[in-house]
Design an enzyme around this catalytic site. Structure first.
Site, PDB file in Angstrom:
ATOM      1  CG  PHE A 191      -0.203   0.318   2.529  1.00  6.22           C
ATOM      2  CD1 PHE A 191       0.087   1.616   2.921  1.00  6.22           C
ATOM      3  CD2 PHE A 191       0.206  -0.723   3.360  1.00  6.22           C
ATOM      4  CE1 PHE A 191       0.763   1.880   4.114  1.00  6.22           C
ATOM      5  CE2 PHE A 191       0.883  -0.473   4.537  1.00  6.22           C
ATOM      6  CZ  PHE A 191       1.167   0.836   4.917  1.00  6.22           C
ATOM      7  CB  SER A 268       4.574  -7.549   6.072  1.00  7.96           C
ATOM      8  OG  SER A 268       3.777  -8.660   5.669  1.00  7.96           O
ATOM      9  CB  CYS A 323      10.719  -0.806   3.047  1.00 12.46           C
ATOM     10  SG  CYS A 323      11.267  -0.468   1.368  1.00 12.46           S
TER      11      CYS A 323
END
Length: 543
Positions: A191, A268, A323
């Site tokens: 997302f 993730s 990230c």
């Protein structure tokens, strides 16, 4: 105090490009999964994109796309049915056979046209991203631009797709190799970068002659839908790139489908490890980018203004939902004296809805994400750390329902605390103190993650020691977010990456191709003997 900006900007919902209004209302639950119940009212429905056409799903399971600043439902995304997903893969398989026969020059020309259309549509794409994901308009434009750079790289992909040749490996024998497309490939996007991550994937895959099945995040489908529309306007044939929507069922379908040869994933660790295990068991090639805990080390000799400003931007930009966010500050020696200035500058950042031109930071993606970040902040306090700047409880008057957390700085952190061991994915900077550079390097190397790190210093010797000793895939020297440009590759390591072929750059080309090697023998006087021994081509004789 943390600043929340109140403006009079209209927050009218935008259903986005390509969505089709359908009457209906939806149920509400914490998993974002929704079942459409057709009653009165109009709820925009996001279609699938199969074989060049927008396809209304026949699913009875839907996900709400929610504006994280207002909690308004912008649209709904289907959990594609098994038949719809199979149709997308079948369309890709048929289209790929013809697309692979198109010359690489023609495939590059499609990318040239595509990059122009993306530039022309930049503001529209940024608005789609900001409404669905929550990031500021400036950050959303950066999201698109960093993906555009990969498209620009794809415009010259042919020079990286060339094989190798060796003449005369034996008498009259030559060996040469070239790179062939894999077939149907697939991507699963997160997302937090609705444009950039899909653009890491399907432009390189298709310029190499593959077809592609894309699954954007069910939270932010609009930008990906528009990007595929633009790609087909640029000349991409129908069926080469398809979009299927959904959650776990769609992910598992992609992992299991025998016609899909590779999977690209960013997200993730929990999802990435599942995809790695399931996709590998099905014999697929995978590149899996996952979580991170990126450290920024500040030497005592660092330029204080540059270091603090860089850290504030890298830690809190995009509400920390990157990230490659610098989420850990390692203060070496007297560098700890910079904390008060850092807290002051962080507290002056404007927190508001992403469409607000004054905003520096937007909301988190969901209520669940906000609650998790708040719980990690509270755990730090309970474990003995100090909350030097607390972003919890922030209210933005114009957006009272938004998922807002302001910049948060936690000092006195120890390596065993939850706020250090877990990826927070929020606007939270945790600070640790060490005495020497070698202690900082040991701390960073002990982390299981290896996406990125940075050092701030005026010492070339210290920087060189750091870059050669630290065990992280991407290193910045006075650069806070060292994401390489596309002529290099995104080289995360350790628990941040599964697979040995990275995203974009030469590694990306290699991921989306397989080598074929030919050994040919042409001679005026062919050997007519029968040989049962292993041929030794380089012996100077064919006998």
């Amino acid at each position: 105090m943390l600043r929340a900006c109140c403006t009079s900007l209209s927050r009218a919902r935008c259903p986005g490009v390509g969505v089709v209004p359908v009457s209906g209302t939806v149920t509400n639950n914490d998993t974002r999964r929704r079942t459409a119940r057709f009653m009165s009212g109009t709820v925009p429905k996001v279609p699938l994109h199969i074989n060049g056409k927008s396809v209304d799903s026949k699913s009875n399971v839907w996900y709400d796309v929610i504006d994280p600043a207002t909690h308004k439902v912008l649209s709904q995304v289907p959990q594609a049915t098994q038949e719809e997903m199979e149709s997308a893969v079948a369309a890709a398989a048929i289209a790929q056979k013809d697309w692979a026969q198109v010359s690489v020059s023609e495939r590059q020309r499609v990318m040239f046209a595509y990059q122009h259309l993306i530039r022309t549509d930049m503001d529209n794409l940024a608005s789609l991203i900001s409404r669905e994901q929550g990031k500021t308009l400036g950050d959303a434009r950066g999201d698109v631009f960093r993906g555009l750079e990969v498209v620009e790289f794809a415009c010259g992909a042919a020079s990286h797709m060339m094989g190798e040749t060796m003449a005369g490996v034996g008498q009259g024998i030559d060996t040469y190799s070239y790179k062939q497309p894999l077939g149907v490939t697939a991507g699963i996007a997160p997302f937090n970068f609705p444009a950039m991550i899909p653009l890491w994937m399907f432009p390189l895959a298709t310029v190499c002659g593959n077809a592609f099945v894309m699954k954007p995040s069910e939270k932010v489908p609009g930008a990906c839908q528009r990007l595929v529309e633009l790609l087909e306007l640029a000349g991409m044939p129908p069926g080469v790139v398809n979009i299927i929507h959904g959650g776990h069922d769609t992910v598992n379908f992609i992992c299991d489908s025998p016609d899909i040869k590779s999977i690209s994933f960013v997200g993730s660790n929990q999802a990435g490890e599942h995809i790695w295990n399931r996709g590998s068991a099905a014999g697929k090639r995978l590149q899996v980018n996952m979580a991170a805990k990126n450290h920024g080390a500040i030497m005592p000799d660092a330029d204080p203004t540059h270091a603090v400003n860089a850290l504030v931007g890298a830690a809190f930009g995009a509400a920390g939902q990157r990230c490659m966010a610098l989420s850990v500050l390692v203060l070496i020696g007297s560098a700890k004296e910079l904390v008060p200035d850092l807290v002051k500058k962080a507290s002056n950042l404007v927190v508001s809805g992403g469409m607000d031109p004054k905003a520096d930071i937007g909301p988190l993606i969901s209520v669940q994400a906000k609650e998790r970040v708040e719980s990690i902040i509270e755990s730090a306090k309970a474990e003995g750390a100090t909350i030097a700047l607390d972003g919890r409880g922030l209210t933005v008057p114009e957006y009272p329902n938004g998922n807002f957390i302001g910049p948060t700085v936690i000092t006195g952190v120890k390596p065993n605390m939850r706020c250090y061991t877990e990826e927070i994915f929020g606007p939270v900077l945790v600070c640790l103190e060490v005495d020497t550079l070698d202690e900082a390097i040991t701390l960073i190397n002990d982390s299981p993650y290896g996406n990125g790190t940075a050092i701030f210093t005026k010492s070339g010797a210290a920087a060189r020691h750091f870059q050669h000793t630290v065990e992280v895939g991407q290193i910045g020297i006075n650069v806070p977010i060292p994401v390489p440009l596309p002529f290099f590759s995104f080289t995360g390591s350790k628990k941040s990456m599964l697979g040995d072929l990275h995203f974009y750059g030469k590694a990306g080309i290699n991921f989306y191709t397989r080598p074929k090697t030919i050994t040919s023998h042409w001679s005026v006087d062919m050997d007519h003997s029968i040989r049962t021994t292993m041929p030794i081509l380089g012996s100077g004789t064919t006998k």
